[in-house]
Design an enzyme around this catalytic site. Structure first.
Site, PDB file in Angstrom:
ATOM      1  N   GLY B 164       0.797  -1.225   0.000  1.00  9.18           N
ATOM      2  CA  GLY B 164       0.000   0.000   0.000  1.00  9.18           C
ATOM      3  C   GLY B 164       0.824   1.267   0.000  1.00  9.18           C
ATOM      4  O   GLY B 164       0.364   2.320   0.442  1.00  9.18           O
ATOM      5  N   GLU B 200      15.612  -1.028  -4.923  1.00 14.14           N
ATOM      6  CA  GLU B 200      15.571  -1.522  -6.298  1.00 14.14           C
ATOM      7  C   GLU B 200      15.741  -0.340  -7.229  1.00 14.14           C
ATOM      8  O   GLU B 200      15.342   0.773  -6.898  1.00 14.14           O
ATOM      9  CB  GLU B 200      14.171  -2.106  -6.535  1.00 14.14           C
ATOM     10  CG  GLU B 200      14.135  -3.451  -7.177  1.00 14.14           C
ATOM     11  CD  GLU B 200      12.707  -3.962  -7.229  1.00 14.14           C
ATOM     12  OE1 GLU B 200      12.487  -5.065  -6.700  1.00 14.14           O
ATOM     13  OE2 GLU B 200      11.829  -3.269  -7.774  1.00 14.14           O
ATOM     14  N   GLU B 275       7.846 -12.382 -19.204  1.00 12.24           N
ATOM     15  CA  GLU B 275       7.545 -10.946 -19.119  1.00 12.24           C
ATOM     16  C   GLU B 275       8.800 -10.154 -18.784  1.00 12.24           C
ATOM     17  O   GLU B 275       9.571 -10.545 -17.897  1.00 12.24           O
ATOM     18  CB  GLU B 275       6.491 -10.688 -18.039  1.00 12.24           C
ATOM     19  CG  GLU B 275       5.151 -11.311 -18.350  1.00 12.24           C
ATOM     20  CD  GLU B 275       4.056 -10.881 -17.378  1.00 12.24           C
ATOM     21  OE1 GLU B 275       2.896 -11.084 -17.701  1.00 12.24           O
ATOM     22  OE2 GLU B 275       4.379 -10.350 -16.286  1.00 12.24           O
ATOM     23  N   ARG B 292       0.778 -20.279 -18.420  1.00  6.41           N
ATOM     24  CA  ARG B 292      -0.549 -20.645 -18.951  1.00  6.41           C
ATOM     25  C   ARG B 292      -0.736 -19.964 -20.300  1.00  6.41           C
ATOM     26  O   ARG B 292       0.081 -19.153 -20.705  1.00  6.41           O
ATOM     27  CB  ARG B 292      -1.619 -20.120 -17.997  1.00  6.41           C
ATOM     28  CG  ARG B 292      -1.433 -18.627 -17.763  1.00  6.41           C
ATOM     29  CD  ARG B 292      -2.601 -17.919 -17.182  1.00  6.41           C
ATOM     30  NE  ARG B 292      -2.441 -16.495 -17.372  1.00  6.41           N
ATOM     31  CZ  ARG B 292      -1.749 -15.681 -16.584  1.00  6.41           C
ATOM     32  NH1 ARG B 292      -1.153 -16.167 -15.513  1.00  6.41           N
ATOM     33  NH2 ARG B 292      -1.640 -14.406 -16.847  1.00  6.41           N
TER      34      ARG B 292
END
Lengths: 175, 447
Positions: B164, B200, B275, B292
Site C-alpha cells: 500500500g 531496487e 515478461e 498458462r
C-alpha cells in the site's frame, strides 16, 4: 469401508418451496389434477398430435409434442442439444416431497456392493440416518444419508450411472 | 492425439478452446457451475457436467469434482484455460496421478515460476537481466549509498513486509537517499513492526513487453514473437498489441534469445510467456514467467498466423515443434481490447446484470472472442471480461483506424462496459504516437 473425506456439510435436499401451492396456482393449475394432466400428456406423446390446447375456467394449457411436455403459459424454451442429465430429469414434485440431489460429481451406486440389495427402492420407508445411496468420487465412497423420515418415491438414476453436481437422484415424500 | 478434452474453465476462453477442439476433431466436455447453466460454453461442448454452486471455490476450483467429471466422461486430457486452476501445481499433480494429461507445463515448472524469488535466482544464474537491487535487507545508509552508486539513480526504497505504498520512497540522487532512508525505516517500523528495507532500481516509464514461447517434450524451445501490454489500469491489462510498439527489430531479436534462455533455465515445457520490463533507454529486465495461455494470446495469433491453442494441445499430446515454426514471420499489427463489465465513469466498478442488447462489430480484420449475447446474464461471481475485440491491419496506424471503426460498431446495452474508455484511449495523441508505458492511464486519464 467407506471413507468420508473432510468436507463441509453439503446440502443434499431440495424441498418444494413453502409457497409451492401459490406458485402452482399462479401457473393456473390449482384445480387441475396432476395425474389427469400426466395422462393427457402421455396421450399426446404417444399420438401424432403436434399440439393440444385447452382452457378450463381461467386456466390455459398447451401441450406440445415437439419438444417433450411443458404445462404452463410460460414461453417454451428449446432444450439445448447437449442437455445434461440434471436438466432432462426435472421431476414433478408434490408438496411435501423432497428432491435428493447429488452433492458432488461422481458415480451413483444403489447398493454397497455389486449384486447386493439396493439400500432403498421406490415405496420403501426410510428413517433419518438411513443410507440412501453412494456416490464414488476420487476413489472415495461418499455415503448419502437421509436427513428425515419418509417414503421413497421415484429413483431417477440407474445404478453405476455418472451423476453431476445438483442432479436429482431420488424423491422422498416426507412423513 | 487426444480423443476427448475436458475444459476446466468458463466464459470466452472455454469457447476458444472448444473451437480449437472442433477444428482438430477432438471431443470436448464442458464443466459449469449452477450460475452458468445457460452459458454458451456449456451449449457448445459435446457434453457438459455441472460441477458445483456459483462460488468458484466450490465449482471451477473444485479439483475433486473436475477430476471426477473428466473420469466419468472418459477424457484423456484437461485444458485449464487461464485463471482458476491453470497455475495450480497441485492440480497438475492430481491430474497426473489420475492418468489425465494436463495441457500445460509440468507441476515443477509451475511451482518454480510461482516462487518469484527462486525464479529470479534462476535467471541471475543464467545471466538474464533482472531489475538490479539489494538482495534482501539493506543494513544501513552507508551500504545503501554504495549500492545505489552501482545500480544508479533513480532508486526506490521499499519496506520488506510492506504494501500500500507505506515505507516506499523514490530517490533521484544521493541527497534524497540520505533524507528518505531513515524516514522509510521509521515508517516501516511503525506500520509493519520491522524496519527491514530493500532497494531496487526505479524505472521511470516502464513498458511491459512479453514474449510467447513454446517448448516441446524434448526441450526444444522457440519464441513466436512479442506483445506490448503497457496499457494497464491498476496492473490490469486493458489493451495489448503485437508486435511491441516501436521496438527496434535488433532489440526484439535480442530479448527473444533471452526469453528462450529463460524458458530453458526453468526447464519449461508447453506454452508460456516471459515478461520483461523495458525502460526508456531500452534496458530490459526479466520480471516473471506466466505458465498458462494468456488472455492476449490472440494478438500473437493475428500477426503470426497461427493457432496457439492448437499448438498447446499438440505439444501436450507429445508432438514436436516443426522446424519451420522458428521462421514464422510477423505480419502487420494487431490490437486487443478487453471489453469488461465495468463502469469507466464510476472508477471501473463491476457492472453485472442482464445484457439487453448486443451487436458485434465485423468486417475485415475484426475478431470477437466472447460468450455473451442479447439476454446473457453477467454473474457477479466471475471476472468481468465479457469479450475481446481483436483488430488486425497492415500496420499500427491502420489498425488504430480499424479499431475506432469496430468499437463504434460494438453495442452492448443493459450493463456498463469499457467500450467508451477504449474509444477515449484511441483518441489520445500519445497513444497514437506510441508514447506509452504502464503509468499511461493514470497520467493521461486522471479524472
Amino acid at each position: 469401508m467407506e471413507k468420508n473425506k473432510k468436507r463441509e456439510p453439503v446440502k443434499i435436499t431440495r424441498e418444494v418451496p413453502e409457497d409451492a401451492e401459490k406458485s402452482v396456482s399462479l401457473s393456473g393449475l390449482k384445480n387441475l389434477d396432476i395425474k389427469k394432466l400426466k395422462e393427457i400428456t402421455s396421450l399426446v406423446e404417444s399420438s401424432n398430435i403436434d399440439e393440444i390446447k385447452f382452457e378450463l375456467d381461467d386456466i390455459k394449457i398447451s401441450i406440445n409434442n415437439l419438444m417433450h411436455t411443458k404445462t404452463s403459459q410460460a414461453p417454451q424454451k428449446t432444450a439445448p442439444e447437449n442437455t445434461s442429465k440434471a436438466q432432462e430429469q426435472k421431476p414433478v414434485l408434490d408438496a411435501g416431497s423432497v428432491e435428493i440431489i447429488s452433492p458432488i460429481v461422481g458415480i451413483f451406486y444403489s447398493s454397497s456392493a455389486p449384486g447386493d440389495m439396493p439400500f432403498v427402492k421406490a415405496g420403501d420407508s426410510v428413517k433419518k440416518g438411513d443410507t440412501l445411496f453412494i456416490i464414488e468420487a476420487m476413489k472415495h465412497m461418499n455415503r448419502v444419508i437421509s436427513e428425515f423420515d419418509g417414503i421413497i418415491g421415484e429413483i431417477l438414476v440407474q445404478n453405476e450411472e455418472a451423476v453431476e453436481y445438483d442432479q436429482t437422484i431420488m424423491i422422498i415424500k416426507k412423513d | 492425439m487426444f480423443k476427448r478434452i475436458l475444459i476446466a474453465n468458463r466464459g470466452e476462453i472455454a469457447i476458444r478452446i472448444i473451437r480449437a477442439c472442433r477444428e482438430m476433431g477432438v471431443d470436448c466436455v464442458a464443466v459449469y457451475s449452477t450460475a452458468d447453466k445457460d452459458s454458451l460454453h456449456r451449449k457448445m461442448a459435446d457434453q457438459s457436467i455441472c460441477i458445483g454452486p456459483p462460488q468458484p471455490l466450490k465449482s471451477y476450483l473444485n479439483i475433486d469434482n473436475i477430476i471426477t467429471a473428466a473420469q466419468v466422461t472418459n477424457c484423456d486430457a484437461i485444458h485449464p484455460g487461464y485463471g482458476f486452476l491453470s497455475e495450480n501445481d497441485r492440480f497438475v499433480q492430481v491430474c497426473h496421478n489420475n492418468n489425465i494429461i494436463f495441457i500445460g507445463p509440468p507441476s515443477e515448472a509451475i511451482a518454480l515460476a510461482s516462487n518469484k524469488s527462486k525464479a529470479i535466482e534462476v535467471m541471475k544464474n543464467s545471466r538474464i537481466p533482472v531489475i538490479p537491487g539489494s538482495d534482501g535487507n539493506i543494513a544501513d545508509l552507508d551500504s545503501a549509498i554504495k549500492l545505489c552508486k552501482r545500480i544508479r539513480y533513480p532508486v526506490i526504497i521499499k519496506a520488506a513486509f510492506g504494501g500500500g505504498g507505506k515505507g516506499m520512497r523514490i530517490c533521484y540522487n544521493q541527497k534524497d537517499l540520505a533524507d528518505f532512508f531513515p524516514m522509510a525505516r521509521a515508517e516501516s517500523e511503525k506500520a509493519f513492526g520491522t524496519g527491514e528495507l530493500y532497494i531496487e532500481k526505479y524505472i521511470l516509464k516502464p513498458r511491459h513487453i512479453e514474449f510467447q514461447i513454446i517448448a516441446d517434450d524434448s526441450g526444444r524451445t522457440i519464441c513466436v514473437g512479442e506483445r506490448e501490454c503497457s496499457i494497464q489500469r491498476r496492473h490490469q491489462k486493458l489493451i495489448e498489441e503485437a508486435p511491441a510498439v516501436n521496438l527496434p527489430s535488433k532489440l526484439s531479436r535480442t530479448i527473444r534469445e533471452y526469453a528462450v534462455r529463460a524458458a530453458r533455465a526453468l526447464k519449461y515445457r508447453s506454452l508460456g510467456t516471459i515478461e520483461f520490463l523495458l525502460d526508456e533507454n531500452n534496458n530490459f529486465y526479466f520480471i516473471e514467467i506466466n505458465t498458462r495461455i494468456q488472455v492476449e494470446h490472440t494478438v500473437t495469433e493475428a500477426v503470426m498466423g497461427m493457432d496457439l491453442i492448437k499448438e498447446q494441445i499438440l505439444i501436450s499430446s507429445g508432438e514436436m515443434i516443426e522446424n519451420k515454426k522458428e521462421y514464422y514471420g510477423s505480419r502487420g499489427h494487431a490490437i486487443e481490447f478487453r471489453i469488461n463489465a465495468e463502469d469507466p465513469q464510476n472508477d471501473f466498478v463491476p457492472s453485472p446484470g442482464k445484457i439487453t442488447k448486443c451487436l458485434f462489430p465485423g468486417g475485415p480484420g475484426v475478431r470477437v472472442d466472447t460468450f455473451i449475447n442479447t439476454g446473457s446474464i453477467i454473474s457477479p461471481f466471475y471476472d468481468s471480461l465479457l469479450a475481446k475485440l481483436i483488430i488486425w491491419d497492415s500496420d499500427r496506424k491502420n489498425a488504430i483506424a480499424r479499431s475506432v471503426r469496430a468499437l463504434n460498431e460494438f453495442e452492448i446495452e443493459g450493463i456498463r462496459t469499457t467500450i467508451p474508455f477504449h474509444k477515449r484511449i484511441l483518441a489520445n495523441r500519445k497513444f497514437v504516437e506510441g508514447d506509452i508505458h504502464t503509468h499511461f492511464i493514470e497520467e493521461e486519464f486522471k479524472d
